[in-house]
Design a protein around this motif. Structure first.
Motif, mmCIF file in Angstrom:
data_model
loop_
_atom_site.group_PDB
_atom_site.id
_atom_site.type_symbol
_atom_site.label_atom_id
_atom_site.label_comp_id
_atom_site.label_asym_id
_atom_site.label_seq_id
_atom_site.Cartn_x
_atom_site.Cartn_y
_atom_site.Cartn_z
ATOM 1 N N SER A 412 0.822 -1.207 0.000
ATOM 2 C CA SER A 412 0.000 0.000 0.000
ATOM 3 C C SER A 412 0.857 1.259 0.000
ATOM 4 C CB SER A 412 -0.924 0.015 1.211
ATOM 5 O OG SER A 412 -1.718 -1.138 1.283
ATOM 6 N N LEU A 413 1.904 1.254 0.796
ATOM 7 C CA LEU A 413 2.737 2.438 0.929
ATOM 8 C C LEU A 413 3.436 2.780 -0.388
ATOM 9 C CD1 LEU A 413 3.822 4.633 2.786
ATOM 10 C CD2 LEU A 413 5.656 3.070 3.465
ATOM 11 N N ALA A 414 3.875 1.767 -1.099
ATOM 12 C CA ALA A 414 4.558 2.019 -2.381
ATOM 13 C C ALA A 414 3.616 2.747 -3.356
ATOM 14 C CB ALA A 414 5.039 0.715 -2.987
ATOM 15 N N ARG A 415 2.379 2.351 -3.365
ATOM 16 C CA ARG A 415 1.418 3.018 -4.245
ATOM 17 C C ARG A 415 1.177 4.457 -3.808
ATOM 18 N NH1 ARG A 415 -2.819 0.457 -3.063
ATOM 19 N NH2 ARG A 415 -3.838 2.110 -1.892
ATOM 20 N N LEU A 416 1.118 4.669 -2.499
ATOM 21 C CA LEU A 416 0.831 5.998 -1.975
ATOM 22 C C LEU A 416 1.960 6.977 -2.213
ATOM 23 C CD1 LEU A 416 -0.740 4.945 1.440
ATOM 24 C CD2 LEU A 416 -1.973 5.997 -0.462
ATOM 25 N N THR A 417 3.181 6.463 -2.243
ATOM 26 C CA THR A 417 4.343 7.347 -2.338
ATOM 27 C C THR A 417 4.955 7.441 -3.736
ATOM 28 O OG1 THR A 417 5.770 5.532 -1.625
ATOM 29 C CG2 THR A 417 4.941 7.022 0.077
ATOM 30 N N GLN A 418 4.406 6.693 -4.676
ATOM 31 C CA GLN A 418 4.982 6.757 -6.023
ATOM 32 C C GLN A 418 4.636 8.107 -6.668
ATOM 33 O OE1 GLN A 418 3.222 3.490 -8.124
ATOM 34 N NE2 GLN A 418 1.241 4.462 -8.392
ATOM 35 N N PRO A 419 5.544 8.627 -7.491
ATOM 36 C CA PRO A 419 5.303 9.923 -8.136
ATOM 37 C C PRO A 419 4.035 9.907 -8.979
ATOM 38 C CG PRO A 419 7.576 9.215 -8.409
ATOM 39 C CD PRO A 419 6.835 8.053 -7.843
#
Length: 419
Positions: A412-419
């Protein structure tokens, strides 16, 4: 919250109340029935066990200025530490595992107001939890979740419980405080249907002729505005005890025949919520402000206490509960010492939350399964302690501060923080 809730938050949030209606004469058929004594209310809150909270994290993912700050996604999130060493083994983690397992069916199809997760994010964890052994609960959370800090991570935690009070299904001598069902003329209006700018906002009221007007306030209801409409679900023996049951949002009525009737939150009149605990402290009427302090003052000063309660215009309605319960905002039974109420704009309902506070009793992992009228904002939680004297003692004096981490499914975090 169970509906409303928070014994420990009474200084800031104690607001819902009830008061006795008119007295009725003793039955002509014989002496008044013996009623069960209400649980002791003069005892002190449980003495806190001090602890050293884990520091909050420096905020390294600032909020997106284009997003609304009334949600977690807009407030900003920070990647948390590896949680494997932070989740304690033991009963709390096992309870949390059971609570998460119960939440999964609803969690996977529920829209997340916080903006942190999607329904599919939970698939792997929910598939695994059905057969995961309770003895390895801490390993489950470490394997399927990663931690984030929402905003500054500074947590404030209070407590709630399921009260047990003397009550009766019928009005009789000794039971004169009406417990009302939700009135049929109480209407919820979704303002978002009328304007996009009001999306997500609702109001409650009633129709009077051609106008939509506020519903009766507490003082009017106490004075009898709903009497004679057949709305009486049951009758309480003690107005102060019922006051606190309304604060909690659900409870158990101990009936004259020895039976138990469970009741739960079924709406509120839509009037503003006024915290009488803070009001009383500001006036110098109480000092410490625990549930026990407030209750003692109301009992010692019944006329003044009734007037103070009437300063809060909010009033709660109930329904009888059967089966598992009480039921939280997620739609499943809340779990003692595993459920917390949270603000769904900042914590996905059903998500695990890891608390590290200056009071040891609530430290560990909890599941966000409930909400509450006073539980607003990031890192604001209300811990559920169950029923009985122990639950009442802990919840009544619970006020703890420290840090909080929200656990999201890995990825989830990777999706939230991707440009």
């Amino acid at each position: 919250m169970i509906g409303m809730k928070s014994a420990g938050a009474l200084l800031a949030a104690l607001a819902l109340s009830a008061c006795a209606g008119g007295m009725i004469p003793p039955s002509a058929g014989g002496p008044a029935p013996t009623r069960p004594a209400p649980p002791a209310t003069s005892g002190q809150a449980t003495r806190p066990i001090p602890a050293t909270p884990r520091p909050t994290l420096p905020v390294d993912l600032p909020a997106d200025p284009a997003l609304d700050k009334s949600s977690a996604a807009g407030l900003g999130i920070t990647r948390g530490p590896d949680i494997a060493a932070l989740i304690p083994s033991g009963e709390r983690s096992r309870r949390a595992l059971a609570a998460f397992r119960l939440s999964c069916p609803t969690l996977m199809r529920r829209a997340d107001q916080s903006g942190l997760t999607r329904g599919s994010d939970w698939n792997n964890a929910c598939a695994a939890v059905s057969s995961w052994p309770d003895a390895s609960a801490s390993e489950f959370f470490a394997r399927y979740f990663e931690a984030v800090q929402v905003g500054d991570g500074a947590a404030f935690v209070t407590g709630y419980y399921e009260p047990e009070i003397a009550g009766s299904r019928t009005r009789q001598p000794g039971y004169e405080v009406p417990i009302y069902r939700r009135p049929t003329d109480l209407i919820d209006v979704d303002l978002g249907q009328f304007s996009e700018s009001l999306k997500g906002r609702t109001i409650r009221g009633k129709v009077n002729g051609t106008k939509f007007v506020p519903y009766d306030e507490r003082g009017q209801i106490v004075a009898g505005s709903l009497a004679g409409r057949g709305l009486e679900l049951a009758w309480a023996a003690d107005p102060v005890e019922f006051f606190f049951l309304q604060v909690q949002g659900s409870g158990r009525l101990l009936l004259p025949d020895g039976g138990v009737m469970r009741i739960g939150y079924d709406g509120q009149n839509g009037r503003d919520y006024t915290g009488i605990g803070k009001l009383m402290k500001d006036r110098g009427l109480i000092q410490a402000g625990s549930m026990q302090d407030i209750m003692a003052y109301l009992r010692a000063n019944p006329a003044e206490g009734a007037a103070i309660m009437n300063e809060n215009k909010s009033f709660v309605f109930f329904r009888e509960l059967t089966g598992a319960g009480p039921i939280g905002a997620l739609g499943v039974a809340v779990t003692p010492e595993a459920t917390v109420a949270a603000d769904p704009k900042f914590v996905p309902l059903g998500a695990p939350v890891l608390l590290s506070l200056d009071r040891a009793e609530p430290n560990g992992i909890w599941i966000a399964q409930d909400t509450g009228g006073a539980i607003k904002g990031a890192n604001r939680f209300d811990s559920f302690w169950g029923a009985g004297a122990r639950a009442r003692g802990i919840a009544g004096g619970m006020s703890a501060r420290g840090s909080a981490l929200v656990l999201l499914p890995i990825g989830s975090l990777a999706r939230l923080t991707q440009p």
